[in-house]
Design an enzyme around this catalytic site. Structure first.
Site, PDB file in Angstrom:
ATOM      1  N   SER A 179       0.733  -1.334  -0.487  1.00 21.25           N
ATOM      2  CA  SER A 179      -0.167   0.115   0.374  1.00 21.25           C
ATOM      3  C   SER A 179       0.315   1.295   0.222  1.00 21.25           C
ATOM      4  CB  SER A 179      -1.056  -0.039   1.531  1.00 21.25           C
ATOM      5  OG  SER A 179       0.057   0.122   2.684  1.00 21.25           O
ATOM      6  N   GLN A 190       1.521   4.629   1.588  1.00 20.01           N
ATOM      7  CA  GLN A 190       1.618   4.860   2.881  1.00 20.01           C
ATOM      8  C   GLN A 190       2.455   5.880   3.219  1.00 20.01           C
ATOM      9  OE1 GLN A 190       4.414   1.987   5.160  1.00 20.01           O
ATOM     10  NE2 GLN A 190       2.278   0.676   3.590  1.00 20.01           N
ATOM     11  N   HIS A 193       4.311   7.156   7.290  1.00 17.80           N
ATOM     12  CA  HIS A 193       4.415   6.835   8.810  1.00 17.80           C
ATOM     13  C   HIS A 193       4.066   8.663   9.262  1.00 17.80           C
ATOM     14  CE1 HIS A 193       4.972   3.417   7.579  1.00 17.80           C
ATOM     15  NE2 HIS A 193       5.677   3.819   7.097  1.00 17.80           N
ATOM     16  N   LYS A 249       7.967   5.958  13.183  1.00 23.15           N
ATOM     17  CA  LYS A 249       8.355   4.391  12.574  1.00 23.15           C
ATOM     18  C   LYS A 249       9.387   5.257  11.104  1.00 23.15           C
ATOM     19  CE  LYS A 249       6.955   0.239  10.239  1.00 23.15           C
ATOM     20  NZ  LYS A 249       5.928   0.121   9.192  1.00 23.15           N
ATOM     21  N   GLU A 276      11.663   4.582   7.829  1.00 21.40           N
ATOM     22  CA  GLU A 276      12.069   3.460   7.560  1.00 21.40           C
ATOM     23  C   GLU A 276      13.340   3.615   6.487  1.00 21.40           C
ATOM     24  OE1 GLU A 276       7.783   1.320   6.701  1.00 21.40           O
ATOM     25  OE2 GLU A 276       8.344   2.728   5.723  1.00 21.40           O
ATOM     26  N   HIS A 304       4.864   6.587  -0.028  1.00 25.96           N
ATOM     27  CA  HIS A 304       5.632   6.574  -0.267  1.00 25.96           C
ATOM     28  C   HIS A 304       4.938   4.759  -0.846  1.00 25.96           C
ATOM     29  CE1 HIS A 304       6.673   5.319   3.899  1.00 25.96           C
ATOM     30  NE2 HIS A 304       6.497   3.820   3.838  1.00 25.96           N
ATOM     31  N   ARG A 329      -3.062   4.888   5.473  1.00 24.34           N
ATOM     32  CA  ARG A 329      -2.330   4.391   4.113  1.00 24.34           C
ATOM     33  C   ARG A 329      -3.224   5.643   3.171  1.00 24.34           C
ATOM     34  NH1 ARG A 329      -2.587  -0.070   7.506  1.00 24.34           N
ATOM     35  NH2 ARG A 329      -1.142  -1.045   6.982  1.00 24.34           N
ATOM     36  N   LYS A 353      -7.620  -2.223   2.831  1.00 25.51           N
ATOM     37  CA  LYS A 353      -6.589  -1.593   4.295  1.00 25.51           C
ATOM     38  C   LYS A 353      -7.415  -0.660   4.365  1.00 25.51           C
ATOM     39  CE  LYS A 353      -3.627  -4.762   5.905  1.00 25.51           C
ATOM     40  NZ  LYS A 353      -1.784  -4.626   6.074  1.00 25.51           N
TER      41      LYS A 353
END
Ligand SMILES: [Zn+2]
Length: 420
Positions: free
Chosen positions: A108, A110, A112, A135, A137, A273, A292, A298
């Site tokens: 997906s 998304q 954060h 979060k 990454e 991203h 998302r 979802k």
């Protein structure tokens, strides 16, 4: 058991549906390398390998002396293994989660939240936002890796608004015109971009599906013709994976980023991203908070998403996150993102080097062998440890590990740690 501070881990696999199947998956190959008795099923997706102490998939210590102890339990018992700075800064927890991902179909789109937003969202909607941590990454490619990352330069988005009328219809005249009229003022540009994206994300589902169908008809009807003006190849691929999904239109807003092995991208707070295809090493702060934006069945929290995103446009090339050389070790490249939670090192031992020391750090670390074989010795290990492709080693703070390299072609390893 405290004197044994270096040991191997058995790590959990996540079989999410988007993963590469069987031995096409780097995750499956590493699992089989680390445990030749592992059974790999040809049709099963092997999406993620989790190397860490996250409660959802805490690694097991592969040492028969400790019984069924997990890494998280062991760290709780001996928090000194983290290193004193890490232990104090992160309340006795390993601050990062280290992963390998093998992506077959897109994950997906998304973003954060940052720490403040994460805390607020978690307090308000704990069912959607499981913890109060940020979060950030980082993804480091193991094979050719494709993703979407960050908003494109305005000229590129304007180009698509012109050449893809279906996209223009979702954004609407007013917002599109406002973006066309921005003159370079950064604040105004971000506002105009936010308006365009928010308008599109708030379109009714039926309108989105109708426009997407029209666009698909046009692109597939143009068989043999050049469809690059509307990013046709990527559109067809995403639509086949997520028919009717708003995320198919996000390719006109977001940069397409292709990474070659060892190239990386860092995804800071609020950066939109998506991972599209390929295998990578991933490291992140220990959290599960994701907002998302599409390519997903979802829950999509459109208001939160549109509000929080980083709308600064930038070219795809600016999304690459280059490593720096370690001055104290010519074989180490350091990927050190602008967050305290984690750093990843790539250790590339050339074929000519047969003795190598994995240096002691003031941080616990997790070492993954991606290529090569060695015999590892450490004063803090129970006995010599055979390292091969897929071996995952936990190294407590301030412990060094000596390698006698037995591979002919050298070794490639990744080490996650926390350099405060
Ligand atoms: Zn993400």
């Amino acid at each position: 058991m405290e004197e044994v501070r270096v040991f191997t881990l058995t790590c959990a696999v996540q079989n999410y549906a988007w993963g590469k199947a069987g031995l096409d998956s780097e995750v499956a190959k590493l699992v089989l390398g680390g445990d030749p008795l592992a059974v790999i099923e040809e049709d099963k997706p092997y999406a993620e390998l989790w190397m860490g102490a996250h409660p959802k998939a805490d690694a097991k210590i592969k040492d028969n002396l400790t019984g069924e102890t997990t890494l998280g339990q062991w760290i709780a018992q001996f928090p000194g293994c983290l290193g004193s700075k890490v232990k104090d800064t992160f309340q006795g927890q390993l601050p990062f989660l280290f992963k390998v991902l093998s992506v077959n179909t897109a994950l997906s789109i998304q973003a954060h939240p940052n720490r403040e937003l994460a805390a607020r969202l978690h307090a308000q909607f704990p069912e959607h936002y499981p913890d109060d941590n940020h979060k950030p990454e980082m993804a480091i490619a193991l094979t050719h890796f494709q993703g979407l990352c960050g908003f494109r330069p305005v000229e590129e988005i304007l180009g698509f608004l012109k050449s893809v009328p279906e996209f223009h219809a979702l954004v609407g005249n007013e917002a599109a015109e406002e973006l066309r009229c921005v003159t370079g003022d950064a604040v105004h540009t971000r506002q105009a971009l936010k308006k365009c994206f928010t308008r599109m994300m708030n379109c009714e589902k039926k309108v989105i599906v109708d426009q997407l169908n029209m666009l698909m008809k046009r692109v597939t009807g143009d068989a043999g013709k050049d469809t690059s003006e509307c990013n046709g190849a990527l559109l067809l691929r995403l639509h086949s994976q997520y028919p009717g999904d708003i995320g198919c239109f996000s390719i006109y807003f977001l940069n397409y980023v292709a990474l070659e092995p060892s190239q990386a991208m860092f995804l800071g707070a609020s950066e939109p991203h998506a991972y599209l295809y390929g295998d990578c090493i991933e490291c992140m702060a220990c959290s599960d908070n994701t907002v998302r934006a599409g390519l997903t069945p979802k829950y999509i929290d459109v208001n939160t998403l549109c509000d929080m995103l980083n709308y600064t446009p930038a070219p795809a090339s600016s999304k690459l996150f280059p490593p720096v050389k370690d001055y104290s070790d010519p074989f180490v490249s350091i990927y050190d993102p602008p967050v305290p939670d984690f750093t990843v090192m790539r250790i590339q031992v050339p074929a000519s080097v047969k003795q190598y020391t994995v240096a002691a750090l003031d941080s616990a670390g997790i070492l993954l062998v991606v290529e090569g074989d060695a015999i590892a010795t450490s004063a803090a290990a129970l006995s010599d440890i055979t390292l091969r492709r897929g071996t995952v080693l936990f190294i407590s703070a301030n412990e060094a590990v000596s390698l006698h390299v037995t591979a002919q072609l050298g070794m490639t390893m990744f080490r996650a740690c926390c350099l405060l």
